[in-house]
Design a protein around this motif. Structure first.
Motif, PDB file in Angstrom:
ATOM      1  N   PHE A   2      -4.223   9.337  15.240  1.00 16.52           N
ATOM      2  CA  PHE A   2      -3.695  10.547  14.612  1.00 16.52           C
ATOM      3  C   PHE A   2      -4.603  11.124  13.528  1.00 16.52           C
ATOM      4  CE2 PHE A   2      -0.030   7.838  15.847  1.00 16.52           C
ATOM      5  CZ  PHE A   2       0.419   8.618  16.910  1.00 16.52           C
ATOM      6  N   CYS A   3      -5.788  10.564  13.362  1.00 16.94           N
ATOM      7  CA  CYS A   3      -6.731  11.031  12.350  1.00 16.94           C
ATOM      8  C   CYS A   3      -8.135  10.968  12.937  1.00 16.94           C
ATOM      9  CB  CYS A   3      -6.632  10.170  11.094  1.00 16.94           C
ATOM     10  SG  CYS A   3      -7.840  10.554   9.812  1.00 16.94           S
ATOM     11  N   HIS A   4      -8.845  12.091  12.922  1.00 20.52           N
ATOM     12  CA  HIS A   4     -10.133  12.185  13.597  1.00 20.52           C
ATOM     13  C   HIS A   4     -11.185  11.258  12.987  1.00 20.52           C
ATOM     14  CE1 HIS A   4     -13.077  14.001  16.212  1.00 20.52           C
ATOM     15  NE2 HIS A   4     -13.863  14.273  15.197  1.00 20.52           N
ATOM     16  N   HIS A   5     -11.088  10.961  11.676  1.00 24.21           N
ATOM     17  CA  HIS A   5     -12.099  10.131  11.030  1.00 24.21           C
ATOM     18  C   HIS A   5     -11.622   8.696  10.805  1.00 24.21           C
ATOM     19  CE1 HIS A   5      -9.821  12.067   7.719  1.00 24.21           C
ATOM     20  NE2 HIS A   5     -10.014  10.944   7.064  1.00 24.21           N
ATOM     21  N   ALA A   6     -10.591   8.277  11.544  1.00 20.84           N
ATOM     22  CA  ALA A   6     -10.106   6.901  11.460  1.00 20.84           C
ATOM     23  C   ALA A   6     -10.299   6.216  12.813  1.00 20.84           C
ATOM     24  CB  ALA A   6      -8.638   6.886  11.049  1.00 20.84           C
ATOM     25  N   THR A   7      -9.919   4.935  12.881  1.00 21.71           N
ATOM     26  CA  THR A   7     -10.073   4.152  14.109  1.00 21.71           C
ATOM     27  C   THR A   7      -8.817   3.325  14.363  1.00 21.71           C
ATOM     28  OG1 THR A   7     -11.088   2.314  12.889  1.00 21.71           O
ATOM     29  CG2 THR A   7     -12.585   3.945  13.847  1.00 21.71           C
ATOM     30  N   GLY A  35      -8.255   2.319   9.457  1.00 27.40           N
ATOM     31  CA  GLY A  35      -8.526   1.447  10.590  1.00 27.40           C
ATOM     32  C   GLY A  35      -8.354  -0.003  10.190  1.00 27.40           C
ATOM     33  N   LEU A  36      -8.463  -0.891  11.170  1.00 28.34           N
ATOM     34  CA  LEU A  36      -8.230  -2.313  10.915  1.00 28.34           C
ATOM     35  C   LEU A  36      -9.178  -2.881   9.868  1.00 28.34           C
ATOM     36  CD1 LEU A  36      -7.694  -3.480  14.609  1.00 28.34           C
ATOM     37  CD2 LEU A  36      -5.951  -3.268  12.835  1.00 28.34           C
ATOM     38  N   SER A  37     -10.402  -2.393   9.835  1.00 30.30           N
ATOM     39  CA  SER A  37     -11.395  -2.973   8.925  1.00 30.30           C
ATOM     40  C   SER A  37     -11.068  -2.722   7.454  1.00 30.30           C
ATOM     41  CB  SER A  37     -12.790  -2.419   9.238  1.00 30.30           C
ATOM     42  OG  SER A  37     -12.827  -1.021   8.993  1.00 30.30           O
ATOM     43  N   LEU A  94     -14.094   1.794  -3.194  1.00 29.31           N
ATOM     44  CA  LEU A  94     -14.887   0.560  -3.199  1.00 29.31           C
ATOM     45  C   LEU A  94     -15.644   0.362  -1.890  1.00 29.31           C
ATOM     46  CD1 LEU A  94     -12.082  -1.576  -4.824  1.00 29.31           C
ATOM     47  CD2 LEU A  94     -14.113  -0.688  -5.990  1.00 29.31           C
ATOM     48  N   LEU A  95     -15.178   1.020  -0.828  1.00 27.84           N
ATOM     49  CA  LEU A  95     -15.875   0.962   0.455  1.00 27.84           C
ATOM     50  C   LEU A  95     -17.016   1.963   0.516  1.00 27.84           C
ATOM     51  CD1 LEU A  95     -12.791   0.636   2.849  1.00 27.84           C
ATOM     52  CD2 LEU A  95     -14.210  -1.187   1.889  1.00 27.84           C
ATOM     53  N   LYS A  96     -17.125   2.789  -0.544  1.00 27.10           N
ATOM     54  CA  LYS A  96     -18.197   3.795  -0.626  1.00 27.10           C
ATOM     55  C   LYS A  96     -19.111   3.501  -1.808  1.00 27.10           C
ATOM     56  CE  LYS A  96     -15.286   7.282   1.567  1.00 27.10           C
ATOM     57  NZ  LYS A  96     -14.744   8.656   1.529  1.00 27.10           N
ATOM     58  N   SER A  98       0.852  -1.187   0.000  1.00 25.48           N
ATOM     59  CA  SER A  98       0.000   0.000   0.000  1.00 25.48           C
ATOM     60  C   SER A  98       0.889   1.239   0.000  1.00 25.48           C
ATOM     61  CB  SER A  98      -0.939   0.032   1.204  1.00 25.48           C
ATOM     62  OG  SER A  98      -1.734   1.211   1.167  1.00 25.48           O
ATOM     63  N   VAL A  99       0.731   2.029  -1.034  1.00 28.50           N
ATOM     64  CA  VAL A  99       1.536   3.238  -1.183  1.00 28.50           C
ATOM     65  C   VAL A  99       0.857   4.440  -0.512  1.00 28.50           C
ATOM     66  CG1 VAL A  99       0.556   4.078  -3.366  1.00 28.50           C
ATOM     67  CG2 VAL A  99       3.012   4.352  -2.912  1.00 28.50           C
ATOM     68  N   HIS A 100      -0.360   4.209  -0.014  1.00 30.02           N
ATOM     69  CA  HIS A 100      -1.163   5.288   0.564  1.00 30.02           C
ATOM     70  C   HIS A 100      -2.133   4.657   1.557  1.00 30.02           C
ATOM     71  CE1 HIS A 100      -4.249   8.790  -0.324  1.00 30.02           C
ATOM     72  NE2 HIS A 100      -3.895   8.732   0.947  1.00 30.02           N
ATOM     73  N   GLY A 101      -1.870   4.845   2.831  1.00 29.09           N
ATOM     74  CA  GLY A 101      -2.759   4.240   3.829  1.00 29.09           C
ATOM     75  C   GLY A 101      -2.238   4.428   5.241  1.00 29.09           C
ATOM     76  N   GLY A 102      -2.768   3.619   6.139  1.00 35.23           N
ATOM     77  CA  GLY A 102      -2.306   3.634   7.513  1.00 35.23           C
ATOM     78  C   GLY A 102      -2.830   4.769   8.374  1.00 35.23           C
TER      79      GLY A 102
END
Length: 283
Positions: free
Chosen positions: A17-22, A251-253, A219-221, A8-12
């Motif tokens: 550290f991100c308000h809309h992540a988990t 997030g993990l999901s 794809l998740l949207k 993954s070149v873009h993720g994590g």
């Protein structure tokens, strides 16, 4: 044929550290390892430059640019720690996803000097200093301010071109994110004034030998294809541009979500799956 590895070149993005992540960044790294990623780019969002350019959810939570700056400093510290801790299991890039709004021409170089990330992902989430990827309502307001949806696309790709030329990001993030809330985007992309800008931007990416993020988050949207759309992807292949998957995990999901199908797709389309790694920034 050898089965391509997952990278993954873009993720994590993480809830730390991100308000809309988990979830925590370490938990996310551990899952990348469990999924046998040989390397991953952790590309947390750059802190906001001003209160006016905070996202609605950040404003609602009472976050400030100062808080986000300090949190990003903690992100870089933690990412470097994990880089060392798990060096025998995975290669971690401690990177940053930038924004392009008023003042970014000076702010991003300041962030680079301050935090010295391994590389940057060049993304566009604002047009005319108005966000467009938070909600349909926000998108519609930005369309209206731009003078219509075609002018919005044109401004988006013009802004992207200027950013690439100025900063030469190792990775160009979700190239056609502007399509997010446009159900008619497949025809829209083909309109001459839009397509000529797409081709121009791709030519610059090819000349600079940059990576394009094959971003799976769409794809998740409920999208039926990643960013990059098929018509643009075909052009990138013809130009021999490196296209590398990015799960844009929050997030993990979403770590590695939809990776198997679309890595196979890239291989079938003739892309090099000996994935090009981001160029490290020299300081």
């Amino acid at each position: 044929m050898k089965t391509p590895s997952f990278v993954s070149v873009h993720g994590g993005h993480s809830g730390q550290f991100c308000h809309h992540a988990t979830d925590t960044l370490e938990e996310i790294i551990q899952l990348y390892i469990a999924k046998k990623f040989p390397w991953v780019g952790i590309t947390e969002h750059a802190p906001a430059i001003s209160e006016e350019l905070l996202y609605p959810d950040q404003k609602a939570a009472g976050l400030t640019p100062e808080f986000l700056f300090n949190r990003f400093a903690n992100y870089m510290k933690e990412c470097r720690r994990l880089q060392q801790k798990y060096s025998a299991d995975i290669r971690i890039f401690a990177a940053m996803e930038i924004e392009t709004y008023s003042g970014y021409e000076r702010f991003v170089p300041f962030l680079l000097k301050t935090f010295q990330p391994d590389y940057i992902v060049g993304s566009v989430h604002f047009v005319g200093d108005m966000g467009f990827d938070y909600s349909q309502e926000q998108y519609d307001k930005t369309v209206a301010a731009a003078g219509g949806i075609v002018p919005l696309y044109c401004q988006y790709f013009d802004q992207q071109y200027a950013m690439i030329k100025l900063l030469t990001p190792s990775v160009v993030g979700h190239f056609d994110l502007i399509r997010l809330f446009d159900s008619g985007y497949k025809k829209r992309l083909l309109q001459p004034e839009i397509m000529e800008r797409i081709e121009r931007n791709l030519q610059l990416i090819a000349e600079l030998d940059l990576i394009m993020d094959f971003n799976l988050r769409s794809l998740l949207k409920d999208a039926d294809e990643p960013y990059i759309s098929r018509v643009i992807l075909d052009m990138a292949r013809q130009m021999n541009i490196a296209v590398v998957p990015g799960d844009d995990s929050h997030g993990l999901s979403s770590v590695g979500a939809n990776m198997e199908k679309w890595v196979t797709f890239l291989a079938e389309q003739g892309f090099d799956t000996n994935w090009k790694e981001p160029k490290l920034i020299s300081y």
